[in-house]
Design a protein around this motif. Structure first.
Motif, PDB file in Angstrom:
ATOM      1  N   GLU A   4       0.844  -1.189   0.000  1.00  0.00           N
ATOM      2  CA  GLU A   4       0.000   0.000   0.000  1.00  0.00           C
ATOM      3  C   GLU A   4       0.883   1.245   0.000  1.00  0.00           C
ATOM      4  O   GLU A   4       2.052   1.194   0.410  1.00  0.00           O
ATOM      5  N   ASP A   5       0.327   2.340  -0.460  1.00  0.00           N
ATOM      6  CA  ASP A   5       1.119   3.573  -0.558  1.00  0.00           C
ATOM      7  C   ASP A   5       1.752   3.937   0.779  1.00  0.00           C
ATOM      8  O   ASP A   5       2.893   4.416   0.827  1.00  0.00           O
ATOM      9  N   ASP A   6       1.039   3.682   1.868  1.00  0.00           N
ATOM     10  CA  ASP A   6       1.539   4.067   3.187  1.00  0.00           C
ATOM     11  C   ASP A   6       2.679   3.166   3.664  1.00  0.00           C
ATOM     12  O   ASP A   6       3.382   3.507   4.613  1.00  0.00           O
ATOM     13  N   ASP A   7       2.844   2.014   3.020  1.00  0.00           N
ATOM     14  CA  ASP A   7       3.946   1.116   3.390  1.00  0.00           C
ATOM     15  C   ASP A   7       5.296   1.670   2.940  1.00  0.00           C
ATOM     16  O   ASP A   7       6.316   1.436   3.596  1.00  0.00           O
ATOM     17  N   TYR A   8       5.292   2.395   1.845  1.00  0.00           N
ATOM     18  CA  TYR A   8       6.559   2.854   1.263  1.00  0.00           C
ATOM     19  C   TYR A   8       7.264   3.825   2.193  1.00  0.00           C
ATOM     20  O   TYR A   8       6.649   4.740   2.736  1.00  0.00           O
ATOM     21  N   LEU A  45      15.213  -2.021  -0.777  1.00  0.00           N
ATOM     22  CA  LEU A  45      15.215  -2.074  -2.230  1.00  0.00           C
ATOM     23  C   LEU A  45      13.852  -1.781  -2.847  1.00  0.00           C
ATOM     24  O   LEU A  45      13.777  -1.408  -4.019  1.00  0.00           O
ATOM     25  N   LEU A  46      12.783  -1.972  -2.103  1.00  0.00           N
ATOM     26  CA  LEU A  46      11.451  -1.934  -2.706  1.00  0.00           C
ATOM     27  C   LEU A  46      11.077  -0.569  -3.267  1.00  0.00           C
ATOM     28  O   LEU A  46      10.271  -0.488  -4.200  1.00  0.00           O
ATOM     29  N   LEU A  47      11.665   0.496  -2.741  1.00  0.00           N
ATOM     30  CA  LEU A  47      11.391   1.816  -3.305  1.00  0.00           C
ATOM     31  C   LEU A  47      11.835   1.901  -4.768  1.00  0.00           C
ATOM     32  O   LEU A  47      11.282   2.689  -5.541  1.00  0.00           O
ATOM     33  N   GLY A  48      12.796   1.104  -5.141  1.00  0.00           N
ATOM     34  CA  GLY A  48      13.316   1.155  -6.502  1.00  0.00           C
ATOM     35  C   GLY A  48      12.818   0.045  -7.401  1.00  0.00           C
ATOM     36  O   GLY A  48      13.254  -0.055  -8.544  1.00  0.00           O
ATOM     37  N   LEU A  49      11.917  -0.800  -6.890  1.00  0.00           N
ATOM     38  CA  LEU A  49      11.393  -1.910  -7.682  1.00  0.00           C
ATOM     39  C   LEU A  49       9.936  -1.649  -8.035  1.00  0.00           C
ATOM     40  O   LEU A  49       9.190  -1.045  -7.258  1.00  0.00           O
ATOM     41  N   SER A  50       9.526  -2.120  -9.205  1.00  0.00           N
ATOM     42  CA  SER A  50       8.186  -1.800  -9.703  1.00  0.00           C
ATOM     43  C   SER A  50       7.114  -2.750  -9.201  1.00  0.00           C
ATOM     44  O   SER A  50       5.940  -2.390  -9.159  1.00  0.00           O
ATOM     45  N   THR A  87      13.365  -7.893   4.696  1.00  0.00           N
ATOM     46  CA  THR A  87      13.522  -7.253   6.005  1.00  0.00           C
ATOM     47  C   THR A  87      14.819  -7.678   6.667  1.00  0.00           C
ATOM     48  O   THR A  87      15.547  -6.854   7.237  1.00  0.00           O
ATOM     49  N   ALA A  88      15.130  -8.962   6.593  1.00  0.00           N
ATOM     50  CA  ALA A  88      16.324  -9.487   7.251  1.00  0.00           C
ATOM     51  C   ALA A  88      17.606  -9.158   6.492  1.00  0.00           C
ATOM     52  O   ALA A  88      18.614  -8.792   7.093  1.00  0.00           O
ATOM     53  N   ALA A  89      17.576  -9.301   5.169  1.00  0.00           N
ATOM     54  CA  ALA A  89      18.808  -9.224   4.381  1.00  0.00           C
ATOM     55  C   ALA A  89      19.276  -7.797   4.161  1.00  0.00           C
ATOM     56  O   ALA A  89      20.479  -7.512   4.252  1.00  0.00           O
ATOM     57  N   VAL A  90      18.342  -6.888   3.836  1.00  0.00           N
ATOM     58  CA  VAL A  90      18.733  -5.507   3.540  1.00  0.00           C
ATOM     59  C   VAL A  90      17.965  -4.508   4.399  1.00  0.00           C
ATOM     60  O   VAL A  90      17.951  -3.314   4.117  1.00  0.00           O
ATOM     61  N   SER A  91      17.319  -5.011   5.454  1.00  0.00           N
ATOM     62  CA  SER A  91      16.579  -4.162   6.396  1.00  0.00           C
ATOM     63  C   SER A  91      15.586  -3.252   5.670  1.00  0.00           C
ATOM     64  O   SER A  91      15.456  -2.068   5.986  1.00  0.00           O
ATOM     65  N   ASP A  92      14.868  -3.828   4.706  1.00  0.00           N
ATOM     66  CA  ASP A  92      13.974  -3.041   3.863  1.00  0.00           C
ATOM     67  C   ASP A  92      12.823  -2.464   4.682  1.00  0.00           C
ATOM     68  O   ASP A  92      12.012  -3.192   5.255  1.00  0.00           O
ATOM     69  N   ASN A  93      12.753  -1.131   4.745  1.00  0.00           N
ATOM     70  CA  ASN A  93      11.733  -0.474   5.555  1.00  0.00           C
ATOM     71  C   ASN A  93      10.329  -0.654   4.983  1.00  0.00           C
ATOM     72  O   ASN A  93       9.358  -0.790   5.737  1.00  0.00           O
ATOM     73  N   THR A  94      10.216  -0.648   3.662  1.00  0.00           N
ATOM     74  CA  THR A  94       8.902  -0.841   3.040  1.00  0.00           C
ATOM     75  C   THR A  94       8.405  -2.259   3.287  1.00  0.00           C
ATOM     76  O   THR A  94       7.230  -2.469   3.629  1.00  0.00           O
TER      77      THR A  94
END
Length: 259
Positions: free
Chosen positions: A73-77, A83-88, A101-108
């Motif tokens: 959802e938009d609020d997750d970003y 990495l997810l901010l840069g993936l489509s 979450t574990a490997a690159v501490s992805d906030n999204t």
């Protein structure tokens, strides 16, 4: 100089608080070393371990399915790490989100997973594991305003080293959490000054980074550790140095015998 005295010396030079706890793998109740271990400190992304623990337990119990797809959802970003901010792609499985979450501490990924699981459930699971002070306060926010909870997560080195020892010595859901921790790409804090093979299974950890916060919790050989550093804004370089020196000292501790 023994390890406790050396870490106490590093802590005294740290511009804030350096908290360290070490336990033997598989023995969450026995503290091998502690300095400020019961002081409650902000955790930054180390708090994501609580979320990952709940997800691992829910997968084992059949409450969650690793292949379940979660739509972002938009609020997750959220900015910061990941990495997810840069993936489509806008849909990911629960397993994908946990690994990110574990490997690159992805906030999204963290926010999406936390929305799926629920903050209360994460904290209830942590309490059931004996973490009475360590808890999540909120989702990840960049930036964090005065209207938001003051930080993402709080906890103590003693409790987090206990969690690491439990995960290191257990079966079932602990195996999954260990695998996620082994995937972490950030070895720049506790193990940074210790010669090791980045691809070997000698270190499994989760780190946290924010302004005035540097944290690292994990498993190093036969030792389960938590090193938390918190100081004033702008003290990051000194905090990193303190955590790395603590890690170097811990690497010289005798390894417990294999259980």
């Amino acid at each position: 100089m023994d390890a406790v005295a050396r870490i106490a010396e590093v802590a005294a030079e740290c511009p804030g608080t350096l908290a360290v706890a070490v336990r033997a793998v598989g023995e969450p109740g026995g503290l091998l070393l502690g300095v400020h271990e019961d002081v409650e400190l902000p955790l930054a992304s180390v708090g994501k371990l609580l979320l990952l623990a709940e997800v691992a337990m829910s997968l084992e119990g059949g409450i969650l399915d690793a292949e379940e797809r979660v739509a972002l959802e938009d609020d997750d970003y959220c900015g910061g790490s990941g990495l997810l901010l840069g993936l489509s792609q806008r849909q990911w499985t629960v397993g994908d989100l946990a690994l990110l979450t574990a490997a690159v501490s992805d906030n999204t990924a963290t926010n999406a997973l936390l929305r799926r699981v629920g903050l209360d459930r994460v904290n209830a699971a942590a309490a059931a594991l004996g973490l009475t002070c360590t808890r999540l306060l909120d989702r990840i926010r960049e930036p964090r305003t005065d209207a938001d909870p003051p930080t993402f997560a709080l906890g103590t080195a003693s409790e987090l080293a206990g969690l690491a020892a439990l995960v290191a010595g257990g079966q079932g859901w602990q195996v999954q959490l260990r695998e996620w921790m082994l995937a972490n790409t950030d070895h720049g804090l506790v193990p940074a000054l210790v010669r090791h093979d980045q691809e070997a299974a000698w270190i499994a950890n989760k780190t946290g980074t924010d302004d005035g916060i540097r944290t690292d919790v994990g498993i190093m050989g036969g030792l389960a550790y938590a090193v938390l550093a918190s100081g004033p804004p702008g003290s990051d370089q000194s905090l990193v140095a303190a955590v790395r020196q603590a890690g170097l000292t811990l690497s010289h501790l005798p390894q417990p015998p294999n259980p």
